[in-house]
Design an enzyme around this catalytic site. Structure first.
Site, PDB file in Angstrom:
ATOM      1  N   LYS A   3      25.985  21.230  48.481  1.00  0.00           N
ATOM      2  CA  LYS A   3      26.138  19.898  47.871  1.00  0.00           C
ATOM      3  C   LYS A   3      25.188  19.673  46.698  1.00  0.00           C
ATOM      4  O   LYS A   3      25.557  19.036  45.715  1.00  0.00           O
ATOM      5  CB  LYS A   3      25.945  18.805  48.932  1.00  0.00           C
ATOM      6  CG  LYS A   3      27.099  18.750  49.940  1.00  0.00           C
ATOM      7  CD  LYS A   3      26.920  17.601  50.908  1.00  0.00           C
ATOM      8  CE  LYS A   3      27.985  17.617  51.989  1.00  0.00           C
ATOM      9  NZ  LYS A   3      27.872  16.485  52.909  1.00  0.00           N
ATOM     10  N   ASP A   9      29.922  10.499  51.063  1.00  0.00           N
ATOM     11  CA  ASP A   9      29.277  10.427  52.386  1.00  0.00           C
ATOM     12  C   ASP A   9      28.735   9.019  52.680  1.00  0.00           C
ATOM     13  O   ASP A   9      28.977   8.464  53.761  1.00  0.00           O
ATOM     14  CB  ASP A   9      28.137  11.446  52.498  1.00  0.00           C
ATOM     15  CG  ASP A   9      28.644  12.853  52.763  1.00  0.00           C
ATOM     16  OD1 ASP A   9      29.787  13.000  53.243  1.00  0.00           O
ATOM     17  OD2 ASP A   9      27.902  13.811  52.492  1.00  0.00           O
TER      18      ASP A   9
HETATM   19  P1  NAP Z   1      19.544  19.325  56.443  1.00  0.00           P
HETATM   20  O1  NAP Z   1      19.521  19.042  54.990  1.00  0.00           O
HETATM   21  O2  NAP Z   1      19.232  20.692  56.915  1.00  0.00           O
HETATM   22  O3  NAP Z   1      18.515  18.271  57.139  1.00  0.00           O
HETATM   23  C1  NAP Z   1      18.156  18.384  58.480  1.00  0.00           C
HETATM   24  C2  NAP Z   1      17.287  17.193  58.889  1.00  0.00           C
HETATM   25  O4  NAP Z   1      17.039  17.313  60.301  1.00  0.00           O
HETATM   26  C3  NAP Z   1      15.907  17.141  58.211  1.00  0.00           C
HETATM   27  O5  NAP Z   1      15.519  15.804  58.026  1.00  0.00           O
HETATM   28  C4  NAP Z   1      15.009  17.838  59.239  1.00  0.00           C
HETATM   29  O6  NAP Z   1      13.629  17.419  59.177  1.00  0.00           O
HETATM   30  C5  NAP Z   1      15.625  17.326  60.522  1.00  0.00           C
HETATM   31  N1  NAP Z   1      15.325  18.185  61.671  1.00  0.00           N
HETATM   32  C6  NAP Z   1      15.754  19.464  61.890  1.00  0.00           C
HETATM   33  N2  NAP Z   1      15.271  19.907  63.071  1.00  0.00           N
HETATM   34  C7  NAP Z   1      14.519  18.910  63.604  1.00  0.00           C
HETATM   35  C8  NAP Z   1      13.764  18.766  64.794  1.00  0.00           C
HETATM   36  N3  NAP Z   1      13.695  19.748  65.695  1.00  0.00           N
HETATM   37  N4  NAP Z   1      13.120  17.583  65.020  1.00  0.00           N
HETATM   38  C9  NAP Z   1      13.199  16.567  64.128  1.00  0.00           C
HETATM   39  N5  NAP Z   1      13.909  16.647  62.970  1.00  0.00           N
HETATM   40  C10 NAP Z   1      14.556  17.804  62.703  1.00  0.00           C
HETATM   41  O7  NAP Z   1      20.985  18.995  57.056  1.00  0.00           O
HETATM   42  P2  NAP Z   1      22.077  17.926  56.518  1.00  0.00           P
HETATM   43  O8  NAP Z   1      22.984  18.584  55.562  1.00  0.00           O
HETATM   44  O9  NAP Z   1      21.372  16.692  56.111  1.00  0.00           O
HETATM   45  O10 NAP Z   1      22.950  17.667  57.849  1.00  0.00           O
HETATM   46  C11 NAP Z   1      22.365  17.032  58.969  1.00  0.00           C
HETATM   47  C12 NAP Z   1      23.445  16.594  59.956  1.00  0.00           C
HETATM   48  O11 NAP Z   1      24.290  15.609  59.363  1.00  0.00           O
HETATM   49  C13 NAP Z   1      24.364  17.727  60.435  1.00  0.00           C
HETATM   50  O12 NAP Z   1      24.307  17.763  61.856  1.00  0.00           O
HETATM   51  C14 NAP Z   1      25.751  17.324  59.975  1.00  0.00           C
HETATM   52  O13 NAP Z   1      26.729  17.591  60.979  1.00  0.00           O
HETATM   53  C15 NAP Z   1      25.617  15.830  59.774  1.00  0.00           C
HETATM   54  N6  NAP Z   1      26.568  15.327  58.750  1.00  0.00           N
HETATM   55  C16 NAP Z   1      27.660  14.635  59.159  1.00  0.00           C
HETATM   56  C17 NAP Z   1      28.566  14.145  58.230  1.00  0.00           C
HETATM   57  C18 NAP Z   1      29.773  13.366  58.690  1.00  0.00           C
HETATM   58  O14 NAP Z   1      30.708  13.175  57.894  1.00  0.00           O
HETATM   59  N7  NAP Z   1      29.819  12.910  59.915  1.00  0.00           N
HETATM   60  C19 NAP Z   1      28.361  14.361  56.861  1.00  0.00           C
HETATM   61  C20 NAP Z   1      27.220  15.075  56.457  1.00  0.00           C
HETATM   62  C21 NAP Z   1      26.333  15.563  57.431  1.00  0.00           C
HETATM   63  P3  NAP Z   1      12.568  18.141  58.189  1.00  0.00           P
HETATM   64  O15 NAP Z   1      12.748  17.468  56.848  1.00  0.00           O
HETATM   65  O16 NAP Z   1      11.255  17.852  58.802  1.00  0.00           O
HETATM   66  O17 NAP Z   1      12.921  19.605  58.157  1.00  0.00           O
END
Ligand code: NAP
Length: 290
Positions: free
Chosen positions: A68, A104
Protein backbone atom coordinates in the site's frame (compact mmCIF):
# COMPACT_ATOMS: atom_id res chain seq x y z
CA UNK A 1 -15.96 -17.46 -22.18
CA UNK A 2 -15.12 -15.59 -18.99
CA UNK A 3 -14.80 -11.80 -19.22
CA UNK A 4 -11.29 -10.34 -19.61
CA UNK A 5 -9.25 -9.62 -16.46
CA UNK A 6 -9.41 -5.84 -16.15
CA UNK A 7 -9.30 -5.45 -12.36
CA UNK A 8 -7.37 -7.20 -9.64
CA UNK A 9 -5.76 -7.12 -6.23
CA UNK A 10 -1.98 -6.84 -5.85
CA UNK A 11 -0.50 -8.51 -2.78
CA UNK A 12 2.21 -10.76 -1.35
CA UNK A 13 0.76 -13.09 -0.22
CA UNK A 14 -2.54 -12.64 -2.04
CA UNK A 15 -4.02 -16.14 -1.98
CA UNK A 16 -6.06 -15.30 1.15
CA UNK A 17 -7.76 -12.29 -0.46
CA UNK A 18 -11.54 -12.38 -0.50
CA UNK A 19 -11.88 -9.39 -2.81
CA UNK A 20 -12.31 -11.39 -6.07
CA UNK A 21 -15.38 -13.16 -4.68
CA UNK A 22 -17.44 -10.06 -4.06
CA UNK A 23 -15.99 -7.91 -6.85
CA UNK A 24 -16.74 -10.56 -9.48
CA UNK A 25 -20.28 -10.87 -8.13
CA UNK A 26 -20.64 -7.07 -8.37
CA UNK A 27 -19.26 -6.95 -11.93
CA UNK A 28 -21.70 -9.68 -13.05
CA UNK A 29 -24.64 -7.97 -11.37
CA UNK A 30 -23.76 -4.63 -12.98
CA UNK A 31 -23.31 -6.24 -16.43
CA UNK A 32 -19.70 -5.05 -16.75
CA UNK A 33 -17.53 -7.07 -19.14
CA UNK A 34 -14.56 -7.52 -16.83
CA UNK A 35 -13.30 -9.95 -14.25
CA UNK A 36 -11.28 -9.34 -11.09
CA UNK A 37 -8.21 -11.47 -10.38
CA UNK A 38 -5.57 -12.02 -7.69
CA UNK A 39 -2.12 -10.78 -8.74
CA UNK A 40 0.84 -12.03 -6.74
CA UNK A 41 3.62 -9.43 -6.85
CA UNK A 42 6.78 -9.55 -4.71
CA UNK A 43 7.91 -6.19 -3.29
CA UNK A 44 10.78 -5.65 -5.72
CA UNK A 45 8.38 -5.92 -8.67
CA UNK A 46 5.53 -3.82 -7.26
CA UNK A 47 6.42 -0.48 -8.89
CA UNK A 48 6.84 -2.06 -12.34
CA UNK A 49 3.58 -3.99 -11.92
CA UNK A 50 1.63 -0.78 -11.22
CA UNK A 51 3.23 0.94 -14.22
CA UNK A 52 2.16 -1.99 -16.43
CA UNK A 53 -1.56 -1.57 -15.66
CA UNK A 54 -2.42 0.80 -18.58
CA UNK A 55 -0.65 -1.43 -21.12
CA UNK A 56 -2.50 -4.47 -19.75
CA UNK A 57 -5.84 -2.76 -20.42
CA UNK A 58 -6.81 -2.61 -16.75
CA UNK A 59 -9.54 -0.32 -15.39
CA UNK A 60 -7.84 -0.22 -12.02
CA UNK A 61 -6.72 -2.32 -9.08
CA UNK A 62 -6.81 -2.85 -5.36
CA UNK A 63 -3.67 -3.09 -3.28
CA UNK A 64 -3.12 -5.14 -0.14
CA UNK A 65 -0.25 -6.11 2.20
CA UNK A 66 2.61 -5.18 1.80
CA UNK A 67 2.27 -2.83 -1.19
CA UNK A 68 0.00 0.00 0.00
CA UNK A 69 2.82 2.46 0.74
CA UNK A 70 4.73 1.53 -2.45
CA UNK A 71 1.53 2.05 -4.41
CA UNK A 72 1.34 5.66 -3.21
CA UNK A 73 4.87 6.22 -4.54
CA UNK A 74 3.95 4.73 -7.92
CA UNK A 75 0.92 6.98 -8.50
CA UNK A 76 0.91 10.04 -10.75
CA UNK A 77 -1.68 11.60 -8.45
CA UNK A 78 -3.31 10.68 -5.15
CA UNK A 79 -6.18 12.18 -3.21
CA UNK A 80 -5.70 14.02 0.07
CA UNK A 81 -6.72 11.13 2.30
CA UNK A 82 -4.38 8.65 0.53
CA UNK A 83 -1.49 11.09 0.85
CA UNK A 84 -2.15 11.74 4.53
CA UNK A 85 -2.56 8.06 5.34
CA UNK A 86 0.60 7.25 3.38
CA UNK A 87 -1.03 4.43 1.44
CA UNK A 88 -3.15 3.57 -1.56
CA UNK A 89 -5.56 0.63 -1.73
CA UNK A 90 -7.43 1.65 -4.90
CA UNK A 91 -5.84 2.53 -8.24
CA UNK A 92 -7.65 4.06 -11.21
CA UNK A 93 -6.09 3.86 -14.67
CA UNK A 94 -6.78 7.05 -16.59
CA UNK A 95 -5.11 6.80 -19.98
CA UNK A 96 -1.42 6.36 -19.15
CA UNK A 97 -1.83 7.89 -15.72
CA UNK A 98 -2.39 6.17 -12.36
CA UNK A 99 -4.64 7.81 -9.77
CA UNK A 100 -4.51 6.62 -6.15
CA UNK A 101 -7.17 6.50 -3.45
CA UNK A 102 -7.57 4.80 -0.10
CA UNK A 103 -10.99 3.45 0.83
CA UNK A 104 -9.98 1.80 4.14
CA UNK A 105 -10.88 4.77 6.36
CA UNK A 106 -14.14 5.67 4.59
CA UNK A 107 -14.96 1.93 4.55
CA UNK A 108 -14.51 1.81 8.31
CA UNK A 109 -16.83 4.82 8.74
CA UNK A 110 -19.58 2.98 6.84
CA UNK A 111 -18.89 -0.24 8.75
CA UNK A 112 -19.19 1.49 12.15
CA UNK A 113 -22.47 3.10 11.10
CA UNK A 114 -23.81 -0.24 9.89
CA UNK A 115 -22.65 -2.30 12.89
CA UNK A 116 -23.40 0.12 15.73
CA UNK A 117 -25.83 2.73 14.25
CA UNK A 118 -23.52 5.58 15.22
CA UNK A 119 -21.14 7.88 13.38
CA UNK A 120 -17.41 7.59 14.02
CA UNK A 121 -17.17 11.35 14.39
CA UNK A 122 -19.39 11.26 17.49
CA UNK A 123 -17.26 8.69 19.30
CA UNK A 124 -14.36 8.62 21.70
CA UNK A 125 -12.04 6.10 20.04
CA UNK A 126 -9.25 3.90 21.40
CA UNK A 127 -7.12 2.69 18.50
CA UNK A 128 -4.99 -0.40 19.18
CA UNK A 129 -2.04 -0.78 16.79
CA UNK A 130 -1.78 2.85 15.78
CA UNK A 131 1.78 2.28 14.50
CA UNK A 132 0.77 0.00 11.62
CA UNK A 133 -0.48 0.79 8.12
CA UNK A 134 -4.17 0.14 8.87
CA UNK A 135 -3.86 1.93 12.21
CA UNK A 136 -2.44 5.01 10.57
CA UNK A 137 -5.16 5.06 7.90
CA UNK A 138 -7.87 4.82 10.56
CA UNK A 139 -6.22 7.44 12.80
CA UNK A 140 -6.10 9.86 9.85
CA UNK A 141 -9.77 9.15 9.14
CA UNK A 142 -10.62 9.88 12.79
CA UNK A 143 -8.73 13.18 12.51
CA UNK A 144 -10.47 14.12 9.26
CA UNK A 145 -13.85 13.30 10.85
CA UNK A 146 -12.73 15.28 13.90
CA UNK A 147 -14.02 12.54 16.15
CA UNK A 148 -14.57 13.43 19.78
CA UNK A 149 -11.45 11.77 21.15
CA UNK A 150 -8.67 9.60 19.82
CA UNK A 151 -6.30 7.56 21.94
CA UNK A 152 -3.43 6.04 19.96
CA UNK A 153 -2.22 2.81 21.56
CA UNK A 154 0.91 1.14 20.25
CA UNK A 155 3.58 -1.28 21.39
CA UNK A 156 6.30 0.93 19.86
CA UNK A 157 5.40 4.23 21.46
CA UNK A 158 7.55 6.45 19.19
CA UNK A 159 5.50 5.52 16.12
CA UNK A 160 2.25 6.56 17.78
CA UNK A 161 3.85 9.74 19.14
CA UNK A 162 5.03 10.74 15.65
CA UNK A 163 1.54 10.12 14.29
CA UNK A 164 -0.04 12.14 17.12
CA UNK A 165 2.24 15.08 16.33
CA UNK A 166 0.96 15.03 12.74
CA UNK A 167 -2.68 14.76 13.76
CA UNK A 168 -2.60 17.26 16.62
CA UNK A 169 -3.90 20.26 14.59
CA UNK A 170 -7.14 18.38 13.86
CA UNK A 171 -7.81 17.94 17.56
CA UNK A 172 -7.06 21.50 18.60
CA UNK A 173 -10.49 23.00 19.10
CA UNK A 174 -12.77 24.04 21.90
CA UNK A 175 -15.46 21.68 20.64
CA UNK A 176 -15.24 19.38 23.65
CA UNK A 177 -14.55 20.81 27.04
CA UNK A 178 -14.06 17.46 28.69
CA UNK A 179 -12.05 16.12 31.59
CA UNK A 180 -9.35 14.62 29.35
CA UNK A 181 -7.26 15.59 26.31
CA UNK A 182 -8.86 14.89 22.93
CA UNK A 183 -5.72 13.25 21.51
CA UNK A 184 -3.49 11.00 23.59
CA UNK A 185 -0.81 8.34 23.16
CA UNK A 186 -0.29 5.36 25.45
CA UNK A 187 1.34 1.93 25.46
CA UNK A 188 -0.40 -1.30 26.41
CA UNK A 189 0.08 -0.79 30.18
CA UNK A 190 -2.95 -1.79 32.22
CA UNK A 191 -3.16 1.40 34.31
CA UNK A 192 -3.03 3.68 31.26
CA UNK A 193 -5.62 1.58 29.42
CA UNK A 194 -7.93 1.63 32.45
CA UNK A 195 -7.73 5.41 32.67
CA UNK A 196 -8.45 5.90 28.96
CA UNK A 197 -11.25 3.33 28.80
CA UNK A 198 -13.17 5.38 31.35
CA UNK A 199 -13.47 8.06 28.64
CA UNK A 200 -14.06 5.89 25.58
CA UNK A 201 -16.96 4.54 23.51
CA UNK A 202 -15.25 2.47 20.82
CA UNK A 203 -12.17 0.26 20.72
CA UNK A 204 -10.76 -0.49 17.25
CA UNK A 205 -8.14 -3.22 16.92
CA UNK A 206 -5.76 -2.88 13.99
CA UNK A 207 -3.14 -5.31 15.28
CA UNK A 208 -3.34 -8.91 14.13
CA UNK A 209 -2.97 -10.12 17.71
CA UNK A 210 -5.61 -12.51 18.96
CA UNK A 211 -6.13 -14.90 16.08
CA UNK A 212 -4.28 -17.68 17.92
CA UNK A 213 -5.77 -19.00 21.13
CA UNK A 214 -2.28 -18.83 22.64
CA UNK A 215 -2.00 -15.04 22.06
CA UNK A 216 -1.94 -13.04 25.28
CA UNK A 217 -4.93 -10.67 25.54
CA UNK A 218 -4.24 -7.22 24.08
CA UNK A 219 -6.38 -5.72 26.81
CA UNK A 220 -6.94 -7.42 30.17
CA UNK A 221 -10.52 -8.78 29.95
CA UNK A 222 -11.32 -7.26 33.35
CA UNK A 223 -11.06 -3.77 31.75
CA UNK A 224 -13.84 -4.44 29.24
CA UNK A 225 -17.32 -3.18 30.13
CA UNK A 226 -20.78 -3.63 28.56
CA UNK A 227 -21.07 0.03 27.50
CA UNK A 228 -18.15 -0.31 25.05
CA UNK A 229 -18.31 -1.02 21.32
CA UNK A 230 -15.44 -3.15 19.97
CA UNK A 231 -14.52 -3.29 16.29
CA UNK A 232 -11.79 -5.74 15.31
CA UNK A 233 -10.48 -5.09 11.79
CA UNK A 234 -9.26 -8.70 11.59
CA UNK A 235 -11.69 -10.61 9.39
CA UNK A 236 -10.19 -14.09 9.11
CA UNK A 237 -12.59 -16.88 10.02
CA UNK A 238 -13.08 -17.35 13.70
CA UNK A 239 -13.20 -14.73 16.42
CA UNK A 240 -10.26 -12.98 17.99
CA UNK A 241 -9.72 -13.25 21.68
CA UNK A 242 -10.63 -9.56 22.03
CA UNK A 243 -14.06 -10.18 20.50
CA UNK A 244 -14.60 -13.25 22.67
CA UNK A 245 -13.68 -11.30 25.80
CA UNK A 246 -15.87 -8.36 24.75
CA UNK A 247 -18.96 -10.43 24.04
CA UNK A 248 -18.48 -12.29 27.33
CA UNK A 249 -19.08 -9.01 29.21
CA UNK A 250 -22.00 -8.05 26.96
CA UNK A 251 -20.22 -5.37 24.92
CA UNK A 252 -21.36 -4.83 21.33
CA UNK A 253 -18.75 -6.12 18.91
CA UNK A 254 -18.07 -6.78 15.23
CA UNK A 255 -15.25 -8.13 13.10
CA UNK A 256 -13.60 -6.58 10.03
CA UNK A 257 -15.80 -8.20 7.37
CA UNK A 258 -18.01 -5.11 7.16
CA UNK A 259 -14.96 -2.87 6.65
CA UNK A 260 -13.71 -5.24 3.95
CA UNK A 261 -17.10 -5.09 2.23
CA UNK A 262 -17.42 -1.31 2.38
CA UNK A 263 -13.86 -0.53 1.30
CA UNK A 264 -14.56 -2.79 -1.71
CA UNK A 265 -17.88 -1.11 -2.46
CA UNK A 266 -16.16 2.29 -2.35
CA UNK A 267 -13.48 1.05 -4.79
CA UNK A 268 -16.28 -0.05 -7.16
CA UNK A 269 -17.85 3.42 -6.88
CA UNK A 270 -14.52 5.07 -7.71
CA UNK A 271 -13.89 2.82 -10.75
CA UNK A 272 -17.38 3.04 -12.23
CA UNK A 273 -18.83 6.28 -10.84
CA UNK A 274 -22.02 4.52 -9.79
CA UNK A 275 -23.42 2.89 -6.66
CA UNK A 276 -22.05 -0.56 -5.90
CA UNK A 277 -24.51 -3.49 -5.73
CA UNK A 278 -23.89 -3.79 -2.00
CA UNK A 279 -26.39 -6.58 -1.29
CA UNK A 280 -24.91 -8.73 -4.04
CA UNK A 281 -21.40 -8.13 -2.70
CA UNK A 282 -22.46 -8.86 0.87
CA UNK A 283 -24.23 -12.05 -0.24
CA UNK A 284 -21.10 -13.28 -2.06
CA UNK A 285 -18.91 -12.56 0.95
CA UNK A 286 -21.27 -14.27 3.39
CA UNK A 287 -21.70 -17.29 1.13
CA UNK A 288 -17.93 -17.75 1.18
CA UNK A 289 -17.91 -17.33 4.96
CA UNK A 290 -20.20 -20.34 5.65
P1 NAP B 1 1.19 -3.67 10.12
O1 NAP B 1 1.48 -2.45 9.33
O2 NAP B 1 2.18 -4.77 10.13
O3 NAP B 1 0.92 -3.18 11.65
C1 NAP B 1 0.81 -4.09 12.70
C2 NAP B 1 0.43 -3.36 13.99
O4 NAP B 1 0.22 -4.36 15.00
C3 NAP B 1 1.52 -2.41 14.53
O5 NAP B 1 0.92 -1.32 15.17
C4 NAP B 1 2.25 -3.30 15.54
O6 NAP B 1 2.89 -2.57 16.60
C5 NAP B 1 1.09 -4.08 16.10
N1 NAP B 1 1.50 -5.35 16.72
C6 NAP B 1 2.03 -6.45 16.09
N2 NAP B 1 2.27 -7.41 17.00
C7 NAP B 1 1.91 -6.93 18.22
C8 NAP B 1 1.93 -7.45 19.54
N3 NAP B 1 2.35 -8.69 19.79
N4 NAP B 1 1.47 -6.66 20.55
C9 NAP B 1 1.01 -5.41 20.31
N5 NAP B 1 0.97 -4.86 19.07
C10 NAP B 1 1.42 -5.60 18.03
O7 NAP B 1 -0.18 -4.35 9.63
P2 NAP B 1 -1.45 -3.63 8.94
O8 NAP B 1 -1.29 -3.65 7.47
O9 NAP B 1 -1.70 -2.34 9.62
O10 NAP B 1 -2.63 -4.68 9.27
C11 NAP B 1 -3.04 -4.90 10.60
C12 NAP B 1 -4.36 -5.66 10.64
O11 NAP B 1 -5.40 -4.88 10.05
C13 NAP B 1 -4.34 -7.00 9.89
O12 NAP B 1 -4.74 -8.01 10.81
C14 NAP B 1 -5.38 -6.85 8.80
O13 NAP B 1 -6.16 -8.03 8.66
C15 NAP B 1 -6.25 -5.72 9.31
N6 NAP B 1 -6.89 -4.97 8.20
C16 NAP B 1 -8.21 -5.17 7.96
C17 NAP B 1 -8.84 -4.48 6.93
C18 NAP B 1 -10.31 -4.69 6.68
O14 NAP B 1 -10.80 -4.29 5.61
N7 NAP B 1 -11.05 -5.29 7.58
C19 NAP B 1 -8.12 -3.58 6.14
C20 NAP B 1 -6.76 -3.39 6.41
C21 NAP B 1 -6.15 -4.11 7.45
P3 NAP B 1 4.40 -1.99 16.44
O15 NAP B 1 4.25 -0.67 15.73
O16 NAP B 1 4.87 -1.83 17.84
O17 NAP B 1 5.18 -3.00 15.65
Amino acid sequence: MSPPARLGVFGDPVEHSRSPVFHNAALRAAGIDASYVKIHVPPEKAAAAFRALPQAGFIGANVTIPHKAAALEAMDEADDYARRSGSVNTVVVQGERLLGFNTDGPGLVRAIREEFSVDLRDLRVILLGAGGGAGRAIAVQCAMESCERLVLVNRTLEKAQALAAELAPSFRSDRLVGPVERLQVIGFEEAALREQLAHADLIINTTSVGMRRTDAPLIPPSLLTPNLMIYDTVYASGRTRLLDDASAVGARCANGLSMLLHQGALSFEIWFDRAAPLDVMRGALMEEEV
